[in-house]
Write an enzyme that holds these catalytic residues in place. Structure first.
Site, PDB file in Angstrom:
ATOM      1  N   ASN A  13      40.194 -78.639 151.723  1.00 18.26           N
ATOM      2  CA  ASN A  13      41.029 -77.661 151.012  1.00 18.26           C
ATOM      3  C   ASN A  13      40.087 -76.570 150.522  1.00 18.26           C
ATOM      4  O   ASN A  13      39.355 -76.765 149.569  1.00 18.26           O
ATOM      5  CB  ASN A  13      41.739 -78.330 149.826  1.00 18.26           C
ATOM      6  CG  ASN A  13      42.449 -77.299 148.945  1.00 18.26           C
ATOM      7  OD1 ASN A  13      42.745 -76.194 149.394  1.00 18.26           O
ATOM      8  ND2 ASN A  13      42.728 -77.671 147.704  1.00 18.26           N
ATOM      9  N   TRP A  14      40.136 -75.449 151.220  1.00 14.67           N
ATOM     10  CA  TRP A  14      39.170 -74.384 150.924  1.00 14.67           C
ATOM     11  C   TRP A  14      39.537 -73.596 149.661  1.00 14.67           C
ATOM     12  O   TRP A  14      38.763 -72.769 149.207  1.00 14.67           O
ATOM     13  CB  TRP A  14      39.068 -73.427 152.108  1.00 14.67           C
ATOM     14  CG  TRP A  14      38.367 -73.992 153.307  1.00 14.67           C
ATOM     15  CD1 TRP A  14      37.984 -75.296 153.514  1.00 14.67           C
ATOM     16  CD2 TRP A  14      37.947 -73.263 154.469  1.00 14.67           C
ATOM     17  NE1 TRP A  14      37.359 -75.414 154.722  1.00 14.67           N
ATOM     18  CE2 TRP A  14      37.320 -74.184 155.341  1.00 14.67           C
ATOM     19  CE3 TRP A  14      38.047 -71.928 154.870  1.00 14.67           C
ATOM     20  CZ2 TRP A  14      36.795 -73.796 156.575  1.00 14.67           C
ATOM     21  CZ3 TRP A  14      37.531 -71.541 156.093  1.00 14.67           C
ATOM     22  CH2 TRP A  14      36.902 -72.468 156.932  1.00 14.67           C
ATOM     23  N   LYS A  15      40.753 -73.804 149.149  1.00 19.58           N
ATOM     24  CA  LYS A  15      41.230 -73.064 147.959  1.00 19.58           C
ATOM     25  C   LYS A  15      41.119 -71.557 148.205  1.00 19.58           C
ATOM     26  O   LYS A  15      41.338 -71.110 149.327  1.00 19.58           O
ATOM     27  CB  LYS A  15      40.464 -73.511 146.714  1.00 19.58           C
ATOM     28  CG  LYS A  15      40.351 -75.036 146.595  1.00 19.58           C
ATOM     29  CD  LYS A  15      39.857 -75.479 145.261  1.00 19.58           C
ATOM     30  CE  LYS A  15      39.585 -76.974 145.300  1.00 19.58           C
ATOM     31  NZ  LYS A  15      39.801 -77.620 144.028  1.00 19.58           N
ATOM     32  N   HIS A  98      49.688 -79.212 145.247  1.00 20.25           N
ATOM     33  CA  HIS A  98      48.326 -79.363 144.725  1.00 20.25           C
ATOM     34  C   HIS A  98      48.345 -79.160 143.205  1.00 20.25           C
ATOM     35  O   HIS A  98      49.101 -78.333 142.688  1.00 20.25           O
ATOM     36  CB  HIS A  98      47.386 -78.347 145.388  1.00 20.25           C
ATOM     37  CG  HIS A  98      45.949 -78.639 145.109  1.00 20.25           C
ATOM     38  ND1 HIS A  98      45.335 -78.247 143.940  1.00 20.25           N
ATOM     39  CD2 HIS A  98      45.012 -79.319 145.822  1.00 20.25           C
ATOM     40  CE1 HIS A  98      44.075 -78.674 143.965  1.00 20.25           C
ATOM     41  NE2 HIS A  98      43.864 -79.327 145.088  1.00 20.25           N
ATOM     42  N   GLU A 100      46.464 -77.628 141.284  1.00 24.60           N
ATOM     43  CA  GLU A 100      46.207 -76.252 140.826  1.00 24.60           C
ATOM     44  C   GLU A 100      47.476 -75.415 140.902  1.00 24.60           C
ATOM     45  O   GLU A 100      47.684 -74.506 140.090  1.00 24.60           O
ATOM     46  CB  GLU A 100      45.054 -75.632 141.639  1.00 24.60           C
ATOM     47  CG  GLU A 100      43.712 -76.247 141.237  1.00 24.60           C
ATOM     48  CD  GLU A 100      42.648 -76.251 142.311  1.00 24.60           C
ATOM     49  OE1 GLU A 100      42.797 -75.537 143.321  1.00 24.60           O
ATOM     50  OE2 GLU A 100      41.650 -76.981 142.149  1.00 24.60           O
ATOM     51  N   GLU A 170      45.377 -87.492 144.042  1.00 23.45           N
ATOM     52  CA  GLU A 170      44.311 -86.675 143.453  1.00 23.45           C
ATOM     53  C   GLU A 170      44.417 -86.699 141.930  1.00 23.45           C
ATOM     54  O   GLU A 170      45.194 -85.915 141.352  1.00 23.45           O
ATOM     55  CB  GLU A 170      44.436 -85.233 143.933  1.00 23.45           C
ATOM     56  CG  GLU A 170      44.279 -85.067 145.427  1.00 23.45           C
ATOM     57  CD  GLU A 170      43.727 -83.697 145.784  1.00 23.45           C
ATOM     58  OE1 GLU A 170      42.714 -83.645 146.459  1.00 23.45           O
ATOM     59  OE2 GLU A 170      44.307 -82.687 145.339  1.00 23.45           O
ATOM     60  N   GLY A 176      37.470 -80.954 141.140  1.00 24.02           N
ATOM     61  CA  GLY A 176      36.536 -79.875 140.840  1.00 24.02           C
ATOM     62  C   GLY A 176      35.691 -80.129 139.598  1.00 24.02           C
ATOM     63  O   GLY A 176      35.032 -79.225 139.100  1.00 24.02           O
ATOM     64  N   SER A 216      36.644 -84.657 143.823  1.00 18.64           N
ATOM     65  CA  SER A 216      35.172 -84.721 143.856  1.00 18.64           C
ATOM     66  C   SER A 216      34.652 -85.732 144.869  1.00 18.64           C
ATOM     67  O   SER A 216      33.619 -86.357 144.646  1.00 18.64           O
ATOM     68  CB  SER A 216      34.621 -84.993 142.453  1.00 18.64           C
ATOM     69  OG  SER A 216      35.007 -83.948 141.564  1.00 18.64           O
ATOM     70  N   GLY A 237      37.785 -80.722 148.386  1.00 12.51           N
ATOM     71  CA  GLY A 237      37.684 -79.329 147.947  1.00 12.51           C
ATOM     72  C   GLY A 237      36.279 -78.804 148.158  1.00 12.51           C
ATOM     73  O   GLY A 237      35.885 -78.436 149.266  1.00 12.51           O
ATOM     74  N   GLY A 238      35.497 -78.795 147.080  1.00 10.76           N
ATOM     75  CA  GLY A 238      34.157 -78.201 147.096  1.00 10.76           C
ATOM     76  C   GLY A 238      33.297 -78.601 148.286  1.00 10.76           C
ATOM     77  O   GLY A 238      32.693 -77.740 148.944  1.00 10.76           O
TER      78      GLY A 238
HETATM   79  C1  PEP Z   1      41.037 -80.515 145.990  1.00 13.43           C
HETATM   80  O1  PEP Z   1      41.009 -79.307 145.828  1.00 13.43           O
HETATM   81  O2  PEP Z   1      42.027 -81.036 146.488  1.00 13.43           O
HETATM   82  C2  PEP Z   1      39.880 -81.304 145.577  1.00 13.43           C
HETATM   83  C3  PEP Z   1      39.930 -82.603 145.702  1.00 13.43           C
HETATM   84  O3  PEP Z   1      38.796 -80.607 145.093  1.00 13.43           O
HETATM   85  P1  PEP Z   1      37.319 -81.204 144.806  1.00 13.43           P
HETATM   86  O4  PEP Z   1      36.961 -82.031 146.007  1.00 13.43           O
HETATM   87  O5  PEP Z   1      36.458 -80.002 144.666  1.00 13.43           O
HETATM   88  O6  PEP Z   1      37.418 -82.028 143.572  1.00 13.43           O
END
Ligand code: PEP
Length: 254
Positions: A13-15, A98, A100, A170, A176, A216, A237-238
């Site tokens: 998930n590049w956001k 999501h 966010e 999640e 994040g 994470s 994500g990251g």
């Molecule tokens: C996400 O955006 O779905 C996510 C899990 O982010 P991160 O891996 O950065 O916690």
């Protein structure tokens, strides 16, 4: 519980990151690193990067997803993108719900349900995100919260359509933040989600649903999380923005 009954899916998930040129460059870096993956590999990218991502992944084992879609087929919804539009350009996956979107853009369980419906109607595969806040975990109501999110999102989804739903557990407190659920915590919730789906459909249907963990997940902790019987992949994500890290996670799911 047999993991062979379902597909492992690692999705990035590049956001709100990467221009189209940067998206092409990152995908070109990822491609050779994941070419032997036996799991499904997906990159979910900002809307403006979809064309570049589809072009860069053509003929490879990497699939492309969007990060959201609207619930209507078309209409007066300035700034929104419909599931039909995604389907029309050849996008197979879409993330819905999501945290966010729930946190910053007023997404509710009901709008998530409606977006899921629109995505299924358009023929897309949905990565449906659910998860509890830290305060909810501390009050011991994790499964009440997640149960409600799952039940509402799946309202009206047939057993046949369920085959195009991936659930991403999640925990909001792990997204994040660098805080990761332990492999046991992820397994507990993913197992409980599967039991809930079995109660709503059948055990066979539930055994076929891919349930990811996200929050994470990184190159270091992926192996342990993905070794759990009910953790069928990850939403990343990251770490999905770094080709070697993303590839290590993909290989851990193989
Ligand atoms: C996400 O955006 O779905 C996510 C899990 O982010 P991160 O891996 O950065 O916690």
């Amino acid at each position: 519980m047999n993991k062979q009954l379902r597909k492992a899916v690692i999705a990035g998930n590049w956001k709100m990151n990467k221009t189209p040129a940067e998206a092409t460059a990152l995908i070109n870096e990822i491609k050779p690193l994941v070419k032997d993956a036996t799991c499904e590999v997906v990159v979910c990218v900002p809307f403006v990067d979809l064309h570049a991502a589809l072009e860069a992944t053509a003929g490879t084992n990497i699939k492309v997803g969007a990060e959201n879609c609207h619930w209507a087929e078309n209409g007066a919804f300035t700034g929104e993108i419909s599931a039909q539009m995604l389907k029309a350009i050849g996008v197979p996956y879409v993330i819905i719900g999501h945290s966010e979107r729930r946190q910053y853009f007023g997404e509710t369980d009901v709008t998530v349900r409606d977006r899921v419906r629109a995505a299924l109607n358009a023929g897309l595969t949905v990565i449906l995100c659910v998860g509890e806040l830290l305060s909810e975990r501390e009050q011991n109501i994790t499964m009440e919260v997640i149960g409600k999110q799952v039940k509402i999102a799946l309202a009206g989804v047939s057993a046949e359509e369920l085959k195009r739903i991936i659930i991403a557990y999640e925990p909001v407190w792990a997204i994040g933040t660098g805080l990761t659920a332990t492999a046991e915590q992820a397994e507990d919730v993913n197992g409980a989600i599967r039991a809930l789906i079995a109660s709503l459909y059948t055990k066979e249907d539930a055994d076929g649903v891919t349930i990811q963990y996200g929050g994470s997940m990184n190159a270091k902790n992926a192996g342990e999380l993905l070794s759990k019987p009910n953790v069928d992949g990850g939403l990343i994500g990251g770490a999905s923005l770094k080709a070697p890290d993303f590839a290590t996670i993909v290989m851990a799911a193989n």
